[in-house]
Enzyme design. Structure first.
Site, PDB file in Angstrom:
ATOM      1  CE1 TYR A 105       0.379   1.826   4.284  1.00 33.84           C
ATOM      2  CE2 TYR A 105       0.772  -0.527   4.546  1.00 33.84           C
ATOM      3  CZ  TYR A 105       0.866   0.772   5.033  1.00 33.84           C
ATOM      4  OH  TYR A 105       1.451   1.008   6.254  1.00 33.84           O
ATOM      5  CB  CYS A 106       1.396   4.108  -1.828  1.00 31.13           C
ATOM      6  SG  CYS A 106       0.103   4.271  -3.091  1.00 31.13           S
ATOM      7  CD1 TRP A 107      -2.140  10.208   0.073  1.00 32.56           C
ATOM      8  CD2 TRP A 107      -1.379   9.707   2.109  1.00 32.56           C
ATOM      9  NE1 TRP A 107      -2.752  11.047   0.966  1.00 32.56           N
ATOM     10  CE2 TRP A 107      -2.298  10.766   2.224  1.00 32.56           C
ATOM     11  CE3 TRP A 107      -0.773   9.212   3.265  1.00 32.56           C
ATOM     12  CZ2 TRP A 107      -2.625  11.357   3.450  1.00 32.56           C
ATOM     13  CZ3 TRP A 107      -1.100   9.795   4.493  1.00 32.56           C
ATOM     14  CH2 TRP A 107      -2.010  10.851   4.569  1.00 32.56           C
TER      15      TRP A 107
END
Length: 356
Positions: A94-96
């Site tokens: 996951y990222c932002w």
């Protein structure tokens, strides 16, 4: 396709081998999914650089340079941290907001043959689930507050009761603060978001059909705010009050607060701020005890002249139901065990009455 989680419990109970946070170290440090490792595809400086390019130069140029940095850093992680992962490894990335950073990294891992997936909506989707639980919903657990004057060893009692199988929520432990003027610990407090993540995880693992014992706190533990849903449940909760003789409380505080009681400069700075509330003569008397190294005398004076009056005033304003008053003749190990057994008995009686 990115994986979508409908509830916080579903996300916390995932069956992936590794959760990978590809955000920058600064983003990761503020808060992250429980157990996630940080393999940033853009470090702090690179993220700032790409963001500046996007706003001030050209979105296309920013995406081009950003892509080069992302694949370069991803390749480095594969060559180092991930080099020994087996073929059946299942990472969750996951990222932002579940965009290019996590999508690119998950794609690259998938091309190698690993069964990688990303989180739809990224960290923001996780944060919404935490927010929903702590700000918008109601805490489903029947809370009971452990209350009492400063120095009645409430935190130590929580720890003993936890070992005895009682469900406890240790706000001070999660917030890394002892919840009073002199409550700073050696480690810094977590960010507000990280504190809320820890709270959400603890509440999720607790059985909502059984009482949960929580130390009575104000709406803030140090600099960290107790989220509204939990605070509302705490204000409405019944209490068990712990009582102990002044001398026993003073002796306990000398042991529990030895770190700051041994740091004269910190003590002077903290207590000097109370002059407007307690007066110069009172604070000067505390300073004399600090200078003399009289820790028991200082803790007694602080309780009599500051903590106890503040507690008595706050209790009048609360007016909560008191289930029982448990008296601890001493606050040494044997005395705390006796008090813990009595508190556990009160909680069991409460649970039986609730079920009846």
């Amino acid at each position: 396709m990115p994986r979508e989680f409908q509830s916080l419990s579903d996300l916390l109970d995932h069956d992936y081998d590794t959760v990978i946070d590809v955000r920058s170290p600064a983003e990761y440090a503020e808060d992250h999914l429980p157990g996630a490792i940080n393999l940033p595809v853009l470090d702090n400086e690179e993220r700032a650089r790409v963001g500046t390019l996007y706003k001030q130069d050209s979105p296309f140029r920013a995406r081009k340079i950003g892509a080069a940095l992302v694949f370069h850093n991803a390749a480095r992680h594969i060559e180092t941290v991930l080099q020994d992962k087996p073929g059946g490894w299942r990472p969750l990335v996951y990222c932002w907001r579940g965009g290019q950073r996590s999508g690119s990294f998950a794609w690259m891992l998938g091309q190698i043959g690993w069964r990688s997936e990303s989180i739809k909506g990224g960290y923001q989707s996780y944060r919404r689930l935490v927010y929903r639980a702590l700000y918008e919903g109601q805490v489903p657990h029947p809370l009971v507050l452990l209350d009492g004057y400063t120095g009645t060893a409430k935190t130590a009692l929580l720890q003993i009761l936890d070992r005895r199988g009682v469900q406890v929520l240790d706000l001070e432990g999660l917030a890394a603060h002892r919840g009073s003027l002199l409550g700073e610990m050696a480690e810094p407090q977590p960010s507000q978001k990280a504190f809320e993540t820890a709270l959400a995880i603890e509440l999720d693992r607790l059985d909502p059909s059984r009482p949960v014992l929580v130390e009575a706190e104000s709406s803030k533990v140090g600099e960290r705010m107790v989220p509204p849903a939990l605070w509302a449940a705490m204000k409405a909760a019944p209490r068990i009050e712990v009582e102990a003789p002044l001398e026993a409380r003073a002796a306990y505080l000398v042991r529990a607060y030895d770190d700051i009681l041994s740091d004269s400069e910190r003590l002077y700075a903290k207590l000097d701020a109370l002059r407007t509330h307690r007066g110069h003569a009172v604070v000067d008397g505390w300073f004399e005890r600090i200078a003399a190294g009289d820790k028991p005398g200082l803790t007694r004076a602080l309780m009599v002249q500051h903590y106890d009056p503040a507690y008595a005033k706050s209790r009048k304003a609360v007016g909560a139901e008191v289930l029982a008053r448990v008296t601890a003749a001493s606050l040494d190990a044997p005395g705390l065990e006796v008090a813990a057994v009595e508190i556990e008995r009160v909680l069991k009686d409460r649970a039986v009455r609730s079920q009846g």
